[in-house]
Structures are given as structure tokens and as C-alpha cells.
Motif scaffolding. Structure first.
Motif, PDB file in Angstrom:
ATOM      1  N   GLY A 157       0.793  -1.226   0.000  1.00 39.46           N
ATOM      2  CA  GLY A 157       0.000   0.000   0.000  1.00 39.46           C
ATOM      3  C   GLY A 157       0.819   1.267   0.000  1.00 39.46           C
ATOM      4  O   GLY A 157       1.827   1.381  -0.702  1.00 39.46           O
ATOM      5  N   PHE A 158       0.401   2.229   0.830  1.00 34.98           N
ATOM      6  CA  PHE A 158       1.023   3.547   0.892  1.00 34.98           C
ATOM      7  C   PHE A 158       2.356   3.467   1.635  1.00 34.98           C
ATOM      8  O   PHE A 158       2.569   2.596   2.478  1.00 34.98           O
ATOM      9  CB  PHE A 158       0.107   4.533   1.612  1.00 34.98           C
ATOM     10  N   ASP A 159       3.225   4.434   1.351  1.00 36.68           N
ATOM     11  CA  ASP A 159       4.505   4.477   2.052  1.00 36.68           C
ATOM     12  C   ASP A 159       4.318   4.815   3.531  1.00 36.68           C
ATOM     13  O   ASP A 159       5.003   4.276   4.386  1.00 36.68           O
ATOM     14  CB  ASP A 159       5.415   5.517   1.401  1.00 36.68           C
ATOM     15  N   TYR A 160       3.390   5.729   3.822  1.00 36.50           N
ATOM     16  CA  TYR A 160       3.118   6.099   5.219  1.00 36.50           C
ATOM     17  C   TYR A 160       1.651   5.852   5.527  1.00 36.50           C
ATOM     18  O   TYR A 160       0.766   6.203   4.739  1.00 36.50           O
ATOM     19  CB  TYR A 160       3.434   7.576   5.473  1.00 36.50           C
ATOM     20  N   SER A 161       1.380   5.257   6.658  1.00 38.52           N
ATOM     21  CA  SER A 161       0.000   5.073   7.103  1.00 38.52           C
ATOM     22  C   SER A 161      -0.038   5.077   8.624  1.00 38.52           C
ATOM     23  O   SER A 161       0.939   4.720   9.290  1.00 38.52           O
ATOM     24  CB  SER A 161      -0.588   3.759   6.569  1.00 38.52           C
ATOM     25  N   GLY A 162      -1.136   5.509   9.165  1.00 39.02           N
ATOM     26  CA  GLY A 162      -1.317   5.547  10.610  1.00 39.02           C
ATOM     27  C   GLY A 162      -2.783   5.469  10.949  1.00 39.02           C
ATOM     28  O   GLY A 162      -3.659   5.714  10.114  1.00 39.02           O
ATOM     29  N   ALA A 163      -3.065   5.117  12.191  1.00 39.27           N
ATOM     30  CA  ALA A 163      -4.448   4.995  12.654  1.00 39.27           C
ATOM     31  C   ALA A 163      -4.520   5.433  14.112  1.00 39.27           C
ATOM     32  O   ALA A 163      -3.512   5.421  14.836  1.00 39.27           O
ATOM     33  CB  ALA A 163      -4.936   3.556  12.498  1.00 39.27           C
ATOM     34  N   PHE A 164      -5.694   5.808  14.535  1.00 37.94           N
ATOM     35  CA  PHE A 164      -5.871   6.251  15.920  1.00 37.94           C
ATOM     36  C   PHE A 164      -7.295   5.967  16.375  1.00 37.94           C
ATOM     37  O   PHE A 164      -8.226   5.838  15.565  1.00 37.94           O
ATOM     38  CB  PHE A 164      -5.588   7.751  16.052  1.00 37.94           C
ATOM     39  N   VAL A 165      -7.461   5.875  17.683  1.00 40.24           N
ATOM     40  CA  VAL A 165      -8.775   5.766  18.307  1.00 40.24           C
ATOM     41  C   VAL A 165      -8.664   6.339  19.711  1.00 40.24           C
ATOM     42  O   VAL A 165      -7.634   6.195  20.379  1.00 40.24           O
ATOM     43  CB  VAL A 165      -9.266   4.294  18.357  1.00 40.24           C
ATOM     44  N   ASN A 166      -9.681   7.047  20.140  1.00 42.98           N
ATOM     45  CA  ASN A 166      -9.772   7.477  21.533  1.00 42.98           C
ATOM     46  C   ASN A 166     -11.225   7.426  21.956  1.00 42.98           C
ATOM     47  O   ASN A 166     -12.134   7.625  21.141  1.00 42.98           O
ATOM     48  CB  ASN A 166      -9.155   8.871  21.737  1.00 42.98           C
ATOM     49  N   PHE A 167     -11.459   7.145  23.226  1.00 46.24           N
ATOM     50  CA  PHE A 167     -12.826   6.996  23.725  1.00 46.24           C
ATOM     51  C   PHE A 167     -12.851   7.294  25.216  1.00 46.24           C
ATOM     52  O   PHE A 167     -11.845   7.138  25.924  1.00 46.24           O
ATOM     53  CB  PHE A 167     -13.345   5.577  23.454  1.00 46.24           C
ATOM     54  N   SER A 168     -13.996   7.763  25.683  1.00 46.74           N
ATOM     55  CA  SER A 168     -14.160   8.038  27.106  1.00 46.74           C
ATOM     56  C   SER A 168     -14.476   6.747  27.838  1.00 46.74           C
ATOM     57  O   SER A 168     -15.029   5.804  27.261  1.00 46.74           O
ATOM     58  CB  SER A 168     -15.279   9.060  27.330  1.00 46.74           C
ATOM     59  N   THR A 169     -14.114   6.696  29.108  1.00 48.65           N
ATOM     60  CA  THR A 169     -14.317   5.484  29.905  1.00 48.65           C
ATOM     61  C   THR A 169     -15.580   5.544  30.749  1.00 48.65           C
ATOM     62  O   THR A 169     -15.812   4.671  31.566  1.00 48.65           O
ATOM     63  CB  THR A 169     -13.110   5.254  30.825  1.00 48.65           C
ATOM     64  N   GLY A 170     -16.381   6.560  30.584  1.00 41.29           N
ATOM     65  CA  GLY A 170     -17.612   6.682  31.350  1.00 41.29           C
ATOM     66  C   GLY A 170     -17.559   7.823  32.331  1.00 41.29           C
ATOM     67  O   GLY A 170     -18.462   8.653  32.399  1.00 41.29           O
TER      68      GLY A 170
END
Length: 662
Positions: free
Chosen positions: A195-208
Motif C-alpha cells: 500500500g502507501f509508504d506512510y499510514s497511521g491509525a488512531f482511536v480514543n474513547f471516554s471510559t464513562g
């Protein structure tokens, strides 16, 4: 020059007879970009600010309900102004209009105009159901064409740049991914089979629990005043002369394409009582050329370009392993906050720097540890802030500042920094003259005055010195920098400003076998005029001069006319520019911000003798799709530079972007 000035006056005269209004939100974004510095590049990590402002255009802040953290996302309010707004609400209750908001101390007409597109006075009904999530898919392609590029390159891939981003946000979560192929890099082939030379991913969520949040994937940290750790873009010296404080932003997910200024791993935010805790742990792969000596591996420097096109660039890709961890603890009480930051860094092979004088005091080896204390707080109309830090090798750094309002129509700022030559953090990014936070002693003084209705005077002076050799000096050096700007806002539709900038500092000069420092002087003068009378067409005219001297001297001239067309009740809009420039060389170059695709920007360097023009087109294809197109072209004329004939050149750029909202 008389002929050129006469031509500019004629262009300005056109604006008087055109009724126009430039979109307010776009104007704010442009002012932020232009005020943040002349030499921003396409790789500058401005993504977070663009994200915030674009989101607030679609989802304005309810001014009577938002807290301090949300107000910081406007990026134009100081801590003093935020404190005054919260105090005003507590004292008087709800605010119902801009006229009422003008009663808050520090909310001057220029501030009100900047924040108006991003705020709302409506009372929102709190629903028991969950907030509906929203998402965006971006696809972008760009390509440059140059008649001067006659060299045969041996790059792996084509010269197109491709960009992909997906992001979705809800009431208590956010996730996304980003991928990019730079010009010359392979795509789904050779070294990038998958695929691409550079790739990244992220996730954030509250815990309540309110204020608690978990981050995974890519994120960046912004603690204190940046002496210990501050990743991504931050405002330095600019025309916003009193915006010198950096608000501790903690941890945020990362969705830009700068391949260096982020962490990849796990992080969190926990709130308990008056404390906020930000722990993080990251495992990064960095670009570096690994060598060996006596069967021991080492590296001398990072490869920070982000390009992986040739065999040598690809060899260094992700070759260095980095473990980083640490955190920040903040204690807040009323209008005061105190924090402690610490960051530990370890590489899998040792760093051994080249034996050049400017590297003498930088740390080597595998490990580094940096820690610091920071503070902020206000006493009436005085706001104090600062940070003191130390590094493992005994380095010390101090940055302290003050913002104050001695009178209702005046703001003053001062920043003192004293950083010794052994202090070093891999992740620092503070309010300094040098890009490296190391070996600097300086004092910055800024002011913003409203001498009469519709008038604003902004100015700063910065005095700095270095006790050791820098990359561009041959000995310890010092320098000064001044900026002054006077602005006049006749009404909401007509404004102008005149800006003067001067920088004088010692720089290295090589003459035969001698290296020594000599004075370098840069002066720039800009006049900018905007006229707006209706919601369809707006014009902006600019005239700028630059003067450079070191061993020799250069001068430059730039003139531009912008036109923005946004027809009523139509799904499309257009904007463009025609510019003429003439400079004696690259040292007298002139930078000028250009409107661009959404989430993209351009501030090209104009030098030589030529013309530059561009045209942007945006159209909404139904409720979910938006298409952007940009075509830009620079034509440089043939020059006879002494005995050397410089041939005419032409460079063009084509960009296309589509967004799908879901």
C-alpha cells in the motif's frame, strides 16, 4: 519601481468599485497561517488547528455552556480572555449577542470578528440520547510539472502525491486512519507492496467518568511551555504579538502526515478532584542510517524528510527503534495550575554525532531523560506562566512569561528564556528563536494597542544570544528582531494593514579558508488592502518589498490581486490570484499565503522575476460530496545575470480533492 507602484494603485482602485465580502471563517484561517511565520511548508503540522476550526464552522461553540478546554480550540483567545469570559458568565448570567460579548474585558472588535463564525448564542436542548456520530472521507491527489526539471531521476514511483484520510467522531469516541504517498514513492509495488509508504491509525474513547479518556494508535503530547515535550505545530513569534502563552493541551489523537512529530502506542487522560494525569507509552520506528564500528551499531542523525524514493532513503526507513514513555500531572486550583512533566527516551542503537563544533554539547548514547515543572495563573489582569526543566546530562532550561492589561485599550507581553548549551530534549518545541531548544538566552517584549476606534497597533522586539556555535554561525552570536503592524478596520467590509519586519543577526561567512560571523540584515514591508460589500465577490490587494544584506545586498518586490467569488444560492465558489514578483535572488524571496484545498495550504517562496497565478474551484455535489480543484502556475522570465543567461522556466501544480461526509 514607479511603474510597478502605479500598477498596484490601479489594482487597488478596482477594489473600491466592487461590492464584496470575503468568507469570515476562511479569513480567520488565513490570518492564523500568515501570522504564524513566513516559512511554513506543506509538511508543517497545522492539521490539528484546521480540524478544530473546520469542526467549529459546522458545530459552533455554545458560548454560554462551553468550558475552558473547548474555548482553547478557537486558537485565538488568550488565557486572560478565557478567564474573563468565564468570570463574566458567572457574574451576569447568559450572554445573548456579540454586543454583550463586547462587554467582556479583552474581547475587542478584532477578536469578536475572528470568533464570530465559530460561536453560537443559542441555548441547545440537552437530549437524553447519544449524539449522532459524524465522519469524513478525504481523497486527494497532487502533481507538479516543471519545464526546468531535466534531470533523470531513479525514484521508485510516480511523481503524484496521494492522500487518504478517514475520521469519525461521536459523543464519546473518535477514530480514523490516514495514508500518504509522496512524489517518487512506490504505491502497491516494490518497497511498498502492501500500500502507501506512510499510514497511521488512531482511536480514543471516554471510559464513562467525565474527563477520563483512553488513546491508542497515533497521538501527540503537548505539556507545559514545550521545554520537555510539545509535538506538532505551535505559534511562535507572530503578528499576534501578545499570544505567547502555550496552553497545556495534554494528549490528542494524531491524524496528520508529518512522519516525525508523533507517538505510536497507548496513552490516557484521568481526572480526579483537582488533578489531571496524562500517562503515555510509545514504540516508534524512525528513519536513520545505521552504521557499525568495531561490530557495534550506531547512527549519527535522523532522516526527517519523510521521503522514501531512492535506495539510500529506503535503506534508512524505519531502521531505528525508539521506546518513549512518561507523562504529565497537573494540579488546578481556581485560576492557578501547576504541573510536572517527565519523558524518558531509549533507542535500540547508540547515537554518535559527527565531530563538528555545533554538535559538541548535544547528548549521545541510547538514553535520555528530561523533566520539568510548569505553572500558570492570574492575578486580576496579570497572567503569569512558565516552565523550568532539566535533562539527564545536567542541562537546564527556564522559560517565564507574563501577559497584562495596563489599560482597557492595551495588552503587553514578555517572555524570558535562559537555556544552557547542554540542555536537550528530543521532543521539545518552545517559544524560542532557534528550532532546537538549546543554548539560547533571550527576552521578548510584545504589545497590542487600540489607540482609537477601528485602529490596532501591534509590535514586538526580541533580543537573543547564543553562547556556543550554531549550524549557521562560526562563533557565539546574537541578534535582534522587530515587527510592527498598524491595522485599520473601516467597517466589516473594508480594512487594510501595513506591516514592517526587521531581523538582524550574526551568520557564518566563508571567505577562502576563513570562517567568521558577519551581520545579516533582513527588512520586509507589506501593505494589504481588502474591500467587501456583498456576499458574492471580494478583492484583496497586496504590495510587499524585501531587502537583504550580508556580504552583498538584494531587494525584492511582490504584487498580488486576489478575487473570491461565492454566488448566492449556488453550490460552488471560486477564488484565484494573479501575482507579479521580482527579486535579485533567493535571499530576498517573499512568501505569500495562498488559498488551497480544505485541510491543505500553500505558502510558496517567490523569487527571481516572474508571475504566479492560481485558481481554486469548490462545488458541493449533493449533501454528502464536495469536490475541490486547484491549478497553480509560476512562470519565470529569462534573465541575463552578468555573464550567465538564466533560461525561462515554468512550473505548474494540479490538485484534486473529494470529501464524502457520513
Amino acid at each position: 519601481m514607479v511603474k510597478e507602484f502605479t500598477l498596484f494603485i490601479l489594482i487597488c482602485g478596482m477594489a473600491v468599485y466592487v461590492h464584496a465580502q470575503e468568507p469570515a471563517a476562511q479569513r480567520v484561517i488565513e490570518e492564523l497561517l500568515e501570522s504564524s511565520g513566513e516559512e511554513l511548508t506543506d509538511d508543517t503540522n497545522f492539521q490539528e488547528i484546521l480540524d478544530d476550526l473546520e469542526y467549529l464552522i459546522q458545530n459552533p461553540l455554545e458560548i454560554n455552556q462551553v468550558g475552558r478546554e473547548e474555548l482553547l480550540h478557537l486558537h485565538v483567545l488568550s488565557e486572560l480572555q478565557i478567564n474573563n469570559l468565564i468570570g463574566f458568565r458567572q457574574k451576569t448570567g447568559a450572554i445573548y449577542s456579540l454586543y454583550e460579548l463586547a462587554s467582556v474585558d479583552g474581547f475587542t472588535p478584532d477578536i469578536l470578528q475572528k470568533i464570530e463564525p465559530f460561536i453560537s448564542f443559542d441555548k441547545q436542548v440537552i437530549s437524553s440520547g447519544k449524539k449522532k456520530s459524524s465522519g469524513n472521507l478525504f481523497l486527494r491527489s497532487t502533481r507538479s510539472f516543471s519545464s526546468a526539471d531535466a534531470t533523470v531521476t531513479h525514484f521508485e514511483g510516480s511523481m503524484e502525491r496521494y492522500y487518504l484520510r478517514i475520521k469519525q467522531s461521536g459523543s464519546n469516541f473518535e477514530y480514523g486512519l490516514v495514508a500518504e504517498k509522496d512524489p517518487g514513492e512506490a504505491l502497491f509495488s516494490q518497497s511498498n507492496t502492501y500500500g502507501f509508504d506512510y499510514s497511521g491509525a488512531f482511536v480514543n474513547f471516554s471510559t464513562g467518568k467525565a474527563g477520563n479518556r483512553i488513546f491508542a494508535g497515533d497521538y501527540h503530547v503537548k505539556f507545559g511551555q514545550g521545554l520537555v515535550a510539545w509535538q506538532g505545530f505551535s505559534m511562535g513569534k507572530s503578528t499576534e504579538t501578545t499570544q505567547v502563552f502555550r496552553s497545556n493541551e495534554g494528549i490528542r489523537s494524531y491524524s496528520s502526515t508529518d512522519e516525525n512529530q508523533f507517538f505510536r502506542g497507548l496513552a490516557a487522560q484521568f481526572k480526579t478532584g483537582n488533578f489531571i494525569i496524562y500517562p503515555f507509552l510509545a514504540w516508534n520506528r524512525l528513519d536513520a542510517h545505521i552504521d557499525s564500528l568495531e561490530e557495534k551499531s550506531f547512527f549519527g542523525a535522523f532522516q526527517t524528510s519523510g521521503y522514501h524514493r531512492t535506495a539510500s532513503e529506503i535503506k534508512g526507513e524505519n531502521s531505528l527503534k525508539q521506546l518513549a514513555g512518561g507523562g504529565h500531572v497537573a494540579f488546578m486550583y481556581e485560576r492557578w495550575s501547576f504541573g510536572f512533566s517527565a519523558v524518558y527516551n531509549r533507542f535500540d542503537v547508540a547515537m554518535i554525532r559527527s565531530e563538528v563544533p555545533y554538535n559538541q554539547f548535544f547528548p549521545e548514547g541510547k538514553e535520555n531523560l528530561v523533566a520539568g515543572l510548569n505553572w500558570k495563573g492570574s492575578l486580576k489582569n496579570i497572567f503569569l506562566f512558565g516552565e523550568a526543566a532539566g535533562s539527564k546530562n545536567g542541562g537546564k532550561a527556564l522559560l517565564a512569561g507574563v501577559l497584562l492589561k495596563p489599560a482597557p485599550n492595551a495588552e503587553l507581553s514578555a517572555v524570558y528564556r535562559n537555556i544552557n548549551k547542554t540542555y536537550f530534549s528530543y521532543f521539545s518545541n518552545a517559544f524560542t528563536e532557534s528550532s532546537r531548544v538549546n543554548d539560547e538566552h533571550g527576552l521578548y517584549l510584545g504589545m497590542k494597542v487600540f489607540p482609537a476606534p477601528k485602529w490596532i497597533i501591534q509590535a514586538y522586539a526580541d533580543f537573543f544570544s547564543f553562547n556556543w556555535i550554531k549550524y549557521l554561525t562560526a562563533a557565539p552570536a546574537n541578534g535582534t528582531e522587530f515587527l510592527g503592524q498598524i491595522s485599520y478596520q473601516y467597517n466589516r467590509e473594508t480594512s487594510f494593514y501595513l506591516k514592517f519586519f526587521q531581523e538582524e543577526k550574526e551568520q557564518r561567512l566563508i571567505s577562502e579558508n576563513l570562517k567568521y560571523n558577519t551581520q545579516q540584515l533582513i527588512n520586509r514591508l507589506r501593505f494589504n488592502f481588502s474591500k467587501a460589500m456583498n456576499e458574492q465577490i471580494s478583492l484583496k490587494s497586496r504590495l510587499e518589498f524585501s531587502f537583504y544584506s550580508k556580504q552583498g545586498s538584494e531587494k525584492g518586490f511582490f504584487m498580488a490581486q486576489d478575487v473570491i467569488y461565492k454566488p448566492s444560492m449556488k453550490p460552488y465558489e471560486l477564488n484565484g490570484r494573479m501575482a507579479y514578483f521580482k527579486t535579485d535572488g533567493y535571499n530576498s524571496r517573499i512568501y505569500a499565503y495562498e488559498n488551497d484545498l480544505l485541510y491543505s495550504f500553500s505558502i510558496p517562496a517567490n523569487y527571481g522575476n516572474g508571475i504566479r497565478g492560481y485558481l481554486n474551484f469548490q462545488v458541493h455535489l449533493g449533501d454528502r460530496f464536495t469536490l475541490w480543484l486547484k491549478f497553480a502556475s509560476t512562470r519565470k522570465f529569462a534573465l541575463n545575470n552578468g555573464e550567465e543567461l538564466i533560461a525561462a522556466t515554468k512550473k505548474s501544480d494540479l490538485k484534486i480533492q473529494i470529501r464524502y461526509q457520513f
